[in-house]
Write a protein that holds these residues in place. Structure first.
Motif, short mmCIF file in Angstrom:
data_model
loop_
_atom_site.label_atom_id
_atom_site.label_comp_id
_atom_site.label_asym_id
_atom_site.label_seq_id
_atom_site.Cartn_x
_atom_site.Cartn_y
_atom_site.Cartn_z
N SER A 184 -79.19 -46.08 7.62
CA SER A 184 -78.50 -44.81 7.49
C SER A 184 -79.53 -43.69 7.62
CB SER A 184 -77.81 -44.71 6.13
OG SER A 184 -77.23 -43.45 5.97
N THR A 185 -79.13 -42.58 8.20
CA THR A 185 -80.02 -41.43 8.28
C THR A 185 -79.29 -40.21 7.78
OG1 THR A 185 -79.34 -40.90 10.52
CG2 THR A 185 -81.25 -42.34 10.28
N ALA A 186 -80.05 -39.26 7.27
CA ALA A 186 -79.49 -38.01 6.79
C ALA A 186 -80.54 -36.91 6.89
CB ALA A 186 -79.02 -38.15 5.34
N THR B 114 -81.20 -33.01 5.31
CA THR B 114 -80.72 -32.06 4.32
C THR B 114 -81.54 -30.79 4.37
OG1 THR B 114 -80.08 -33.89 2.88
CG2 THR B 114 -80.25 -31.72 1.88
#
Length: 70
Positions: free
Chosen positions: A31-33, A35
């Motif tokens: 998963s990547t995010a 912010t």
């Protein structure tokens, strides 16, 4: 040693989770995010006072892709 599993009912699995039945050597959820947050955004606790007056967050992301999932 092989695993013996009875009936399984799956209600929901989120996009960054892993569901496994049986033996497994290695599990790797991906998963990547990204912010962006200004000053004082992630402070937690009781009675915190933050005075930033005029806080701005400027973001310049020229490559647009940081980590691809394949």
């Amino acid at each position: 040693m092989p695993a013996k599993v009875g009936a399984v009912k799956i209600i929901n699995i989120s996009s960054s989770s892993i569901f496994n039945i049986g033996d497994v050597y290695s599990m790797s959820p991906r998963s990547t995010a990204k912010t962006y947050a200004g000053g004082g955004s992630f402070n937690t606790g009781n009675g915190i006072r933050i005075s930033l007056n005029n806080s701005n967050t400027y973001v310049n992301d020229s490559d647009k892709i940081d980590q691809t999932i394949t």
